[in-house]
Write a protein that holds these residues in place. Structure first.
Motif, PDB file in Angstrom:
ATOM      1  N   LEU A  43     -41.759  12.619  -0.981  1.00 51.93           N
ATOM      2  CA  LEU A  43     -42.996  12.051  -0.433  1.00 51.93           C
ATOM      3  C   LEU A  43     -42.716  11.091   0.718  1.00 51.93           C
ATOM      4  CD1 LEU A  43     -45.062  11.394  -3.678  1.00 51.93           C
ATOM      5  CD2 LEU A  43     -45.444  13.161  -1.959  1.00 51.93           C
ATOM      6  N   ALA A  44     -41.644  10.312   0.607  1.00 57.97           N
ATOM      7  CA  ALA A  44     -41.310   9.371   1.675  1.00 57.97           C
ATOM      8  C   ALA A  44     -40.890  10.100   2.948  1.00 57.97           C
ATOM      9  CB  ALA A  44     -40.203   8.437   1.216  1.00 57.97           C
ATOM     10  N   ALA A  45     -40.215  11.227   2.795  1.00 53.96           N
ATOM     11  CA  ALA A  45     -39.749  11.972   3.970  1.00 53.96           C
ATOM     12  C   ALA A  45     -40.865  12.744   4.651  1.00 53.96           C
ATOM     13  CB  ALA A  45     -38.639  12.933   3.565  1.00 53.96           C
ATOM     14  N   ASN A  46     -41.900  13.087   3.901  1.00 54.62           N
ATOM     15  CA  ASN A  46     -42.943  13.952   4.458  1.00 54.62           C
ATOM     16  C   ASN A  46     -44.260  13.246   4.699  1.00 54.62           C
ATOM     17  OD1 ASN A  46     -41.318  16.235   4.555  1.00 54.62           O
ATOM     18  ND2 ASN A  46     -41.700  16.678   2.409  1.00 54.62           N
ATOM     19  N   THR A  47     -44.280  11.948   4.694  1.00 54.98           N
ATOM     20  CA  THR A  47     -45.517  11.247   5.011  1.00 54.98           C
ATOM     21  C   THR A  47     -45.589  11.017   6.513  1.00 54.98           C
ATOM     22  OG1 THR A  47     -44.449   9.126   4.586  1.00 54.98           O
ATOM     23  CG2 THR A  47     -45.735  10.071   2.794  1.00 54.98           C
ATOM     24  N   ALA A  48     -46.789  10.989   7.020  1.00 55.37           N
ATOM     25  CA  ALA A  48     -46.977  10.731   8.445  1.00 55.37           C
ATOM     26  C   ALA A  48     -46.583   9.292   8.743  1.00 55.37           C
ATOM     27  CB  ALA A  48     -48.430  10.966   8.827  1.00 55.37           C
ATOM     28  N   GLU A  49     -45.979   9.109   9.884  1.00 57.18           N
ATOM     29  CA  GLU A  49     -45.558   7.757  10.242  1.00 57.18           C
ATOM     30  C   GLU A  49     -46.773   6.912  10.584  1.00 57.18           C
ATOM     31  OE1 GLU A  49     -42.330   7.049  12.718  1.00 57.18           O
ATOM     32  OE2 GLU A  49     -41.248   8.850  12.136  1.00 57.18           O
ATOM     33  N   THR A  50     -46.795   5.722  10.049  1.00 59.82           N
ATOM     34  CA  THR A  50     -47.893   4.814  10.335  1.00 59.82           C
ATOM     35  C   THR A  50     -47.554   3.985  11.565  1.00 59.82           C
ATOM     36  OG1 THR A  50     -46.950   3.164   8.858  1.00 59.82           O
ATOM     37  CG2 THR A  50     -48.559   4.678   7.915  1.00 59.82           C
ATOM     38  N   VAL A  51     -48.571   3.630  12.287  1.00 61.27           N
ATOM     39  CA  VAL A  51     -48.399   2.831  13.486  1.00 61.27           C
ATOM     40  C   VAL A  51     -48.632   1.372  13.096  1.00 61.27           C
ATOM     41  CG1 VAL A  51     -49.258   2.434  15.816  1.00 61.27           C
ATOM     42  CG2 VAL A  51     -49.218   4.747  14.880  1.00 61.27           C
ATOM     43  N   SER A  52     -47.749   0.498  13.563  1.00 64.28           N
ATOM     44  CA  SER A  52     -47.911  -0.909  13.236  1.00 64.28           C
ATOM     45  C   SER A  52     -49.122  -1.487  13.975  1.00 64.28           C
ATOM     46  CB  SER A  52     -46.654  -1.695  13.612  1.00 64.28           C
ATOM     47  OG  SER A  52     -46.532  -1.771  15.016  1.00 64.28           O
ATOM     48  N   LEU A  53     -49.594  -2.604  13.512  1.00 58.87           N
ATOM     49  CA  LEU A  53     -50.752  -3.244  14.145  1.00 58.87           C
ATOM     50  C   LEU A  53     -50.452  -3.648  15.579  1.00 58.87           C
ATOM     51  CD1 LEU A  53     -52.096  -5.466  11.237  1.00 58.87           C
ATOM     52  CD2 LEU A  53     -53.050  -3.348  12.130  1.00 58.87           C
ATOM     53  N   MET A  54     -49.233  -4.082  15.847  1.00 60.50           N
ATOM     54  CA  MET A  54     -48.869  -4.470  17.212  1.00 60.50           C
ATOM     55  C   MET A  54     -48.915  -3.258  18.147  1.00 60.50           C
ATOM     56  SD  MET A  54     -48.385  -7.705  17.207  1.00 60.50           S
ATOM     57  CE  MET A  54     -47.418  -8.051  18.651  1.00 60.50           C
ATOM     58  N   GLU A  55     -48.369  -2.128  17.684  1.00 64.99           N
ATOM     59  CA  GLU A  55     -48.393  -0.924  18.511  1.00 64.99           C
ATOM     60  C   GLU A  55     -49.822  -0.418  18.701  1.00 64.99           C
ATOM     61  OE1 GLU A  55     -45.808   1.686  16.392  1.00 64.99           O
ATOM     62  OE2 GLU A  55     -43.988   0.787  17.218  1.00 64.99           O
ATOM     63  N   GLN A  56     -50.627  -0.514  17.650  1.00 60.18           N
ATOM     64  CA  GLN A  56     -52.019  -0.082  17.740  1.00 60.18           C
ATOM     65  C   GLN A  56     -52.788  -0.956  18.729  1.00 60.18           C
ATOM     66  OE1 GLN A  56     -54.014  -0.118  13.972  1.00 60.18           O
ATOM     67  NE2 GLN A  56     -55.878   0.797  14.774  1.00 60.18           N
ATOM     68  N   HIS A  57     -52.551  -2.268  18.700  1.00 68.09           N
ATOM     69  CA  HIS A  57     -53.227  -3.186  19.616  1.00 68.09           C
ATOM     70  C   HIS A  57     -52.789  -2.922  21.053  1.00 68.09           C
ATOM     71  CE1 HIS A  57     -55.259  -6.762  21.006  1.00 68.09           C
ATOM     72  NE2 HIS A  57     -54.133  -7.204  21.548  1.00 68.09           N
TER      73      HIS A  57
END
Length: 120
Positions: free
Chosen positions: A76-90
């Motif tokens: 599950l850890a290998a196949n989850t979509a990468e989340t974007v950090s709040l700083m990158e999103q901002h």
């Protein structure tokens, strides 16, 4: 982290604690010598055979469940979509706003916190 991953992680902790407890309850090989001379093994909760067979099966079962749970968590850890950090999103939102302002021609060309310097 998804709900499934959180549930499996909590289960992993409980399985690990159970394994630790069961392994610590088991007696070593040297304890069998005392049982041969009548150390009261017939008065145990598990009967005259002792707890060895039951605890061995429980240890094996928990070890297999621990291994399967570990593999599932890894998958599950290998196949989850990468989340974007709040700083990158901002930063991405700011870049999008600046691009939209440039297209409309309303960009000040500088930092929004600084007032424009009057031209003479």
């Amino acid at each position: 982290m998804t709900t499934l991953q959180t549930t499996l992680l909590v289960l992993q902790v409980f399985i690990a604690l159970g394994l630790i407890a069961i392994i610590l309850v088991q007696h070593g090989k040297g304890a069998d010598a005392g049982a041969a001379f009548g150390s009261g093994a017939s008065n145990t909760v598990f009967g005259s055979q002792g707890s060895g067979n039951f605890l061995t099966k429980m240890t094996t079962l928990l070890a297999v469940v621990f291994l399967v749970n570990s593999l599932t968590l890894g998958y599950l850890a290998a196949n989850t979509a990468e989340t974007v950090s709040l700083m990158e999103q901002h930063a991405a939102e700011q870049a999008e706003q600046e691009r939209a302002a440039d297209e409309q021609g309303t960009a000040s060309g500088g930092d929004d916190d600084m007032p424009a310097i009057p031209q003479q």
